[in-house]
Design a protein around this motif. Sequence first.
Motif, PDB file in Angstrom:
ATOM      1  N   PHE A   3       0.844  -1.191   0.000  1.00  0.00           N
ATOM      2  CA  PHE A   3       0.000   0.000   0.000  1.00  0.00           C
ATOM      3  C   PHE A   3       0.882   1.245   0.000  1.00  0.00           C
ATOM      4  CE2 PHE A   3      -2.182   3.431   2.283  1.00  0.00           C
ATOM      5  CZ  PHE A   3      -3.263   3.613   1.432  1.00  0.00           C
ATOM      6  N   ILE A   4       0.600   2.130  -0.923  1.00  0.00           N
ATOM      7  CA  ILE A   4       1.326   3.402  -0.996  1.00  0.00           C
ATOM      8  C   ILE A   4       0.328   4.510  -0.709  1.00  0.00           C
ATOM      9  CG2 ILE A   4       2.625   4.969  -2.481  1.00  0.00           C
ATOM     10  CD1 ILE A   4       3.568   2.537  -4.039  1.00  0.00           C
ATOM     11  N   SER A   5       0.620   5.280   0.307  1.00  0.00           N
ATOM     12  CA  SER A   5      -0.287   6.368   0.675  1.00  0.00           C
ATOM     13  C   SER A   5      -0.216   7.472  -0.373  1.00  0.00           C
ATOM     14  CB  SER A   5       0.091   6.933   2.044  1.00  0.00           C
ATOM     15  OG  SER A   5       1.287   7.690   1.944  1.00  0.00           O
ATOM     16  N   PRO A   6      -1.252   8.316  -0.441  1.00  0.00           N
ATOM     17  CA  PRO A   6      -1.226   9.444  -1.375  1.00  0.00           C
ATOM     18  C   PRO A   6      -0.012  10.352  -1.165  1.00  0.00           C
ATOM     19  CG  PRO A   6      -3.449   9.126  -0.525  1.00  0.00           C
ATOM     20  CD  PRO A   6      -2.541   8.208   0.247  1.00  0.00           C
ATOM     21  N   THR A   7       0.402  10.505   0.079  1.00  0.00           N
ATOM     22  CA  THR A   7       1.573  11.345   0.371  1.00  0.00           C
ATOM     23  C   THR A   7       2.839  10.715  -0.194  1.00  0.00           C
ATOM     24  OG1 THR A   7       0.521  12.121   2.400  1.00  0.00           O
ATOM     25  CG2 THR A   7       2.893  12.452   2.219  1.00  0.00           C
ATOM     26  N   GLU A   8       2.975   9.401  -0.035  1.00  0.00           N
ATOM     27  CA  GLU A   8       4.140   8.704  -0.582  1.00  0.00           C
ATOM     28  C   GLU A   8       4.145   8.753  -2.109  1.00  0.00           C
ATOM     29  OE1 GLU A   8       5.087   5.193   2.622  1.00  0.00           O
ATOM     30  OE2 GLU A   8       3.267   4.998   1.395  1.00  0.00           O
ATOM     31  N   GLU A   9       2.968   8.600  -2.687  1.00  0.00           N
ATOM     32  CA  GLU A   9       2.852   8.651  -4.147  1.00  0.00           C
ATOM     33  C   GLU A   9       3.252  10.032  -4.668  1.00  0.00           C
ATOM     34  OE1 GLU A   9      -0.505   7.921  -7.574  1.00  0.00           O
ATOM     35  OE2 GLU A   9      -0.779   6.976  -5.620  1.00  0.00           O
ATOM     36  N   LEU A  10       2.783  11.067  -3.992  1.00  0.00           N
ATOM     37  CA  LEU A  10       3.142  12.433  -4.383  1.00  0.00           C
ATOM     38  C   LEU A  10       4.645  12.655  -4.253  1.00  0.00           C
ATOM     39  CD1 LEU A  10       2.284  15.277  -5.241  1.00  0.00           C
ATOM     40  CD2 LEU A  10       1.865  15.792  -2.834  1.00  0.00           C
ATOM     41  N   ALA A  11       5.240  12.148  -3.183  1.00  0.00           N
ATOM     42  CA  ALA A  11       6.684  12.287  -2.977  1.00  0.00           C
ATOM     43  C   ALA A  11       7.461  11.576  -4.084  1.00  0.00           C
ATOM     44  CB  ALA A  11       7.079  11.741  -1.613  1.00  0.00           C
TER      45      ALA A  11
END
Length: 84
Positions: A3-11
Motif C-alpha cells: 500500500f502506498i499512501s497518497p503522500t508517498e505517491e506524491l513524494a
Amino acid sequence: MLFISPTEELAMERGEQKGIQQGIQREQQLIIRLLNRRVGEIESSLIDTIRTLTIDQLESLGEALLDFSTVTDLEQWLQNKPES
C-alpha cells in the motif's frame, strides 16, 4: 500487495520530476560545453535560448553541432530548429 499512501505517491512523483529536470539540465550543460569547444565561447543570450529547448530539440542540437564551424551555424540552427 504493498500500500502506498497518497503522500508517498506524491513524494515519488516529485522525486521523479526532479530527476527528469536534473537530467535535462545535465544535457543542456553538456551541449553548451560542446558548443564552446566547437565554435568558441557562446553568448549568454544563446545559452538562455538553448535552455528553453525541449529534450528532443536538445538531442537534435547535439547531433547538429558536429557540423558547426562558427557561431553563425548555431544561430541559424536555433532560428530554424525543429519543432517537437
